[in-house]
Design a protein around this motif. Structure first.
Motif, PDB file in Angstrom:
ATOM      1  N   TYR A   1       7.186 -16.461   3.891  1.00  0.00           N
ATOM      2  CA  TYR A   1       7.873 -16.829   2.660  1.00  0.00           C
ATOM      3  C   TYR A   1       8.907 -15.760   2.315  1.00  0.00           C
ATOM      4  CZ  TYR A   1       3.871 -13.945   1.190  1.00  0.00           C
ATOM      5  OH  TYR A   1       2.915 -12.946   1.109  1.00  0.00           O
TER       6      TYR A   1
ATOM      7  N   ILE B   1      10.203 -13.417  -0.867  1.00  0.00           N
ATOM      8  CA  ILE B   1       9.848 -12.961  -2.215  1.00  0.00           C
ATOM      9  C   ILE B   1      11.102 -12.498  -2.954  1.00  0.00           C
ATOM     10  CG2 ILE B   1       7.471 -12.294  -1.692  1.00  0.00           C
ATOM     11  CD1 ILE B   1       8.427  -9.407  -1.380  1.00  0.00           C
TER      12      ILE B   1
ATOM     13  N   GLU C   1       2.442 -12.991   6.049  1.00  0.00           N
ATOM     14  CA  GLU C   1       1.095 -12.670   5.578  1.00  0.00           C
ATOM     15  C   GLU C   1       0.085 -13.246   6.565  1.00  0.00           C
ATOM     16  OE1 GLU C   1       0.488 -13.235   1.399  1.00  0.00           O
ATOM     17  OE2 GLU C   1      -1.693 -13.400   1.611  1.00  0.00           O
TER      18      GLU C   1
ATOM     19  N   THR D   1       0.803  -3.956   3.550  1.00  0.00           N
ATOM     20  CA  THR D   1      -0.179  -3.972   2.469  1.00  0.00           C
ATOM     21  C   THR D   1      -1.384  -4.780   2.922  1.00  0.00           C
ATOM     22  OG1 THR D   1       1.627  -3.922   0.906  1.00  0.00           O
ATOM     23  CG2 THR D   1      -0.503  -4.574   0.050  1.00  0.00           C
TER      24      THR D   1
ATOM     25  N   ASN E   1       5.992   2.935  -5.326  1.00  0.00           N
ATOM     26  CA  ASN E   1       6.709   1.678  -5.540  1.00  0.00           C
ATOM     27  C   ASN E   1       5.882   0.453  -5.158  1.00  0.00           C
ATOM     28  OD1 ASN E   1       9.686   2.002  -6.491  1.00  0.00           O
ATOM     29  ND2 ASN E   1       9.261   3.743  -5.145  1.00  0.00           N
TER      30      ASN E   1
ATOM     31  N   TYR F   1       2.109  -7.968  -9.803  1.00  0.00           N
ATOM     32  CA  TYR F   1       1.795  -9.265  -9.183  1.00  0.00           C
ATOM     33  C   TYR F   1       0.357  -9.697  -9.498  1.00  0.00           C
ATOM     34  CZ  TYR F   1       1.198 -12.774  -5.502  1.00  0.00           C
ATOM     35  OH  TYR F   1       0.942 -13.942  -4.806  1.00  0.00           O
TER      36      TYR F   1
HETATM   37  C1  YK8 Z   1       1.594 -11.501  -1.600  1.00  0.00           C
HETATM   38  C2  YK8 Z   1       4.239  -4.284  -1.381  1.00  0.00           C
HETATM   39  C3  YK8 Z   1       5.519  -3.450  -1.505  1.00  0.00           C
HETATM   40  C4  YK8 Z   1       6.605  -4.403  -2.029  1.00  0.00           C
HETATM   41  C5  YK8 Z   1       7.722  -3.638  -2.805  1.00  0.00           C
HETATM   42  C6  YK8 Z   1       8.400  -2.726  -1.776  1.00  0.00           C
HETATM   43  C7  YK8 Z   1       8.911  -1.466  -2.290  1.00  0.00           C
HETATM   44  C8  YK8 Z   1       9.588  -0.742  -1.153  1.00  0.00           C
HETATM   45  C9  YK8 Z   1       9.414   0.720  -1.290  1.00  0.00           C
HETATM   46  C10 YK8 Z   1      10.710   1.471  -1.110  1.00  0.00           C
HETATM   47  C11 YK8 Z   1       8.767  -4.541  -3.436  1.00  0.00           C
HETATM   48  C12 YK8 Z   1       2.853 -11.753  -2.422  1.00  0.00           C
HETATM   49  C13 YK8 Z   1       5.812  -5.542  -2.703  1.00  0.00           C
HETATM   50  C14 YK8 Z   1       5.246  -5.158  -4.069  1.00  0.00           C
HETATM   51  C15 YK8 Z   1       6.496  -6.902  -2.781  1.00  0.00           C
HETATM   52  C16 YK8 Z   1       5.528  -8.029  -3.109  1.00  0.00           C
HETATM   53  C17 YK8 Z   1       4.322  -8.123  -2.149  1.00  0.00           C
HETATM   54  C18 YK8 Z   1       3.277  -9.219  -2.580  1.00  0.00           C
HETATM   55  C19 YK8 Z   1       2.960  -9.103  -4.082  1.00  0.00           C
HETATM   56  C20 YK8 Z   1      11.479   1.642  -2.411  1.00  0.00           C
HETATM   57  C21 YK8 Z   1      10.379   2.764  -0.466  1.00  0.00           C
HETATM   58  C22 YK8 Z   1       3.865 -10.608  -2.252  1.00  0.00           C
HETATM   59  C23 YK8 Z   1       0.981 -10.171  -1.982  1.00  0.00           C
HETATM   60  C24 YK8 Z   1       1.992  -9.072  -1.839  1.00  0.00           C
HETATM   61  C25 YK8 Z   1       1.736  -8.031  -1.008  1.00  0.00           C
HETATM   62  C26 YK8 Z   1       2.616  -6.861  -0.879  1.00  0.00           C
HETATM   63  C27 YK8 Z   1       3.646  -6.759  -1.991  1.00  0.00           C
HETATM   64  C28 YK8 Z   1       4.718  -5.709  -1.639  1.00  0.00           C
HETATM   65  O1  YK8 Z   1       0.655 -12.548  -1.799  1.00  0.00           O
HETATM   66  O2  YK8 Z   1       7.164  -2.865  -3.832  1.00  0.00           O
END
Ligand code: YK8
Length: 177
Positions: free
Chosen positions: A58, A60, A75, A108, A147, A155
């Motif tokens: 997907y 985001i 994922e 993650t 971050n 989330y």
């Molecule tokens: C899923 C983990 C990191 C990422 C983000 C990256 C920062 C980069 C760091 C730099 C934007 C839906 C996240 C939160 C984006 C969203 C992801 C989600 C919530 C500045 C060094 C998406 C669960 C999930 C897992 C990982 C999340 C990212 O169901 O900070």
């Protein structure tokens, strides 16, 4: 790691699994409000190990000003063989965000446990960890971790709030809330 959700819902374990891990109306609506688009998924498939696996892809939408507005993500979900339908489900989800800075350093890992509490109730636990594929320089590592935690917290707090709303709708007028 961190425990972002740990709560009993007035929703059966089976229903919770369906809401979060199948193509449910709940998940479709949640993705819509989070601006997660273009979601596609392979079907759940049995592994030699006895567990089940599927892969989601997907895009985001990101609100962190340090990062571009969008990222594609993959994922990989594993439903452990110890899971028992209607009783206990354990799912690990490895999330790779392909278009964020330092994406080749980390991913993650989210662990979801759904435990039957009674016929109409379950406990949901969501445990998250930021994992490193290769070791970055210390400052970079703390930057990534910080971050990631803030994005993940946002989330999962939102997910919890939407689940509470769904619970309120489901139990409304059922007489056994
Ligand atoms: C899923 C983990 C990191 C990422 C983000 C990256 C920062 C980069 C760091 C730099 C934007 C839906 C996240 C939160 C984006 C969203 C992801 C989600 C919530 C500045 C060094 C998406 C669960 C999930 C897992 C990982 C999340 C990212 O169901 O900070």
């Amino acid at each position: 790691g961190r425990l972002f959700v740990n709560r009993v819902f007035h929703i059966s374990a089976e229903k919770m699994f369906d809401m979060l891990f199948t193509d449910s109306n709940f998940l479709r609506r949640f993705m819509h409000v989070r601006k997660i688009t273009g979601a596609s998924s392979t079907p759940w498939q049995r592994e030699a190990s006895g567990g089940m696996k599927r892969t989601l892809n997907y895009t985001i939408t990101i609100s962190n000003p340090l990062v571009g507005k969008f990222s594609t993500a993959t994922e990989n979900q594993t439903l452990y063989k110890e899971s028992r339908e209607g009783q206990y489900y354990m799912i690990d989800a490895e999330v790779y965000t392909h278009d964020v800075p330092y994406h080749d350093y980390f991913y993650t890992q989210n662990r979801y446990c759904i435990i039957r509490n009674s016929k109409h109730k379950c406990r949901l636990r969501i445990y998250t960890d930021v994992k490193y594929k290769k070791q970055p320089w210390g400052l970079v590592k703390s930057f990534i971790t910080k971050n990631s935690w803030s994005g993940l917290e946002d989330y999962f707090k939102h997910l919890e709030a939407e689940l509470l709303e769904e619970e309120a709708e489901l139990t409304q007028g059922s007489g056994d809330a």
